[in-house]
Motif scaffolding. Structure first.
Motif, short mmCIF file in Angstrom:
data_model
loop_
_atom_site.label_atom_id
_atom_site.label_comp_id
_atom_site.label_asym_id
_atom_site.label_seq_id
_atom_site.Cartn_x
_atom_site.Cartn_y
_atom_site.Cartn_z
N TRP A 296 12.58 2.37 -3.63
CA TRP A 296 12.31 3.01 -4.51
C TRP A 296 10.85 3.53 -4.25
N ALA A 297 10.65 3.40 -2.92
CA ALA A 297 9.70 3.91 -2.62
C ALA A 297 9.99 5.92 -2.45
N PRO B 294 5.36 1.69 3.18
CA PRO B 294 4.19 1.19 3.11
C PRO B 294 3.46 1.44 2.03
N GLN B 295 3.23 2.04 1.10
CA GLN B 295 2.61 2.79 -0.25
C GLN B 295 2.77 1.12 -1.70
N HIS C 108 2.80 -6.29 -3.30
CA HIS C 108 2.07 -7.84 -2.49
C HIS C 108 0.31 -6.88 -3.57
N TRP C 109 -0.36 -6.53 -4.83
CA TRP C 109 -0.83 -6.37 -5.03
C TRP C 109 -0.21 -6.75 -6.88
N LEU C 110 0.86 -6.42 -6.78
CA LEU C 110 0.85 -6.66 -8.47
C LEU C 110 1.84 -7.55 -8.71
N THR C 111 2.17 -8.68 -7.69
CA THR C 111 3.09 -9.44 -7.71
C THR C 111 2.16 -11.05 -8.10
#
Length: 266
Positions: A41-42, A50-51, A57-60
């Motif tokens: 995906w990255a 890491p991005q 982690h931020w969107l979930t």
């Protein structure tokens, strides 16, 4: 559903082009349930892994909050669950446990706690309460180590079922009988003995009634993060992703009224 998920990034105030591109694919994959491995995906988004992890982690939690606003998340607290179950027009529920594979813990005590003798691997466990006529996931326990027995989890969660309810269980919940509830549980085969033809017929009938919860859990596990080996070490995140996957499953079900009608009349 697309409008709700599409508005998550905008509502959060993120304007970065990379963030918009990531959210667009993240939204599409959530809808389809075919979330790819983080590395591929990255790579497809010209991100470093890491991005991609940072955005997941931020969107979930934002997705989880949006599902909560849409009243699609399963109840987690006993008082909330009691209210949800009492509001059901048909008091027919299915209770089942589900396990997710995790990485082998480094700590010896955690290895002992998380090793599932049934799955023969390290797992995390949740107990799910499903509304039998609709297939909607109404309740979800906390996340427990895989070694914990299904009945022990149900006892600790103190689930409340309205009087007069019908509750379908599997043999993992043998002996769990809430007051005022009609329990339907298959009978285990006695040691060094066999079940009678009548008992076998009764077990088959109960299994046919319980198949709905297996379908619901199967819909939850279209999301690879709750189906494949969980490798995230962030505290409480494994519980969050399971709750979010159940909420997405309920949302998909709510967006398919024809399918719901078919399930109800089946």
């Amino acid at each position: 559903m697309k409008q709700m998920l599409g508005g998550i990034l905008h509502a959060s105030g993120v304007e970065a082009p990379a963030g918009n591109r990531f959210c667009a694919q993240w939204r599409t994959k959530c809808i389809s349930g075919c979330i790819p491995p983080r590395r591929s995906w990255a790579s497809s988004l010209a991100f470093r892994q890491p991005q991609a992890d940072y955005w997941i982690h931020w969107l979930t939690p934002i997705l989880n909050a949006a599902l909560g606003d849409e009243m699609q998340l399963p109840a987690r607290q006993p008082a909330d669950l009691e209210e949800v179950l009492q509001a059901c027009p048909e008091l027919q529920f299915i209770l089942d446990g589900t396990e997710r594979p995790i990485q082998r813990p480094k700590d010896s005590q955690r290895r002992k706690d998380y090793y599932s003798g049934r799955k023969k691997q390290y797992t995390a466990k949740n107990v799910v309460i499903t509304h039998k006529p609709s297939g909607r996931i109404l309740g979800l326990s906390r996340t427990y180590p895989g070694r914990r027995h299904d009945k022990a989890v149900a006892d600790e969660e103190s689930f409340f079922f309205p009087p007069g309810s019908h509750l379908w269980e599997d043999t993992g919940f043998e002996g769990y009988a809430p007051e005022g509830v009609m329990v339907h549980c298959p009978k285990k085969k006695p040691r060094k003995s066999e079940l009678s033809p009548e008992e076998k017929a009764q077990n088959r009938a109960i299994a046919q009634e319980r198949i709905g919860v297996e379908h619901s859990i199967g819909k939850v596990k279209i999301f690879r993060i709750v189906r494949e080996t969980y490798r995230n070490h962030r505290s409480e995140f494994e519980d969050l992703v399971m709750e979010t996957a159940c909420g997405l499953c309920n949302l998909l079900l709510a967006c398919r009224p024809a399918k719901v009608a078919q399930i109800v009349t089946a």
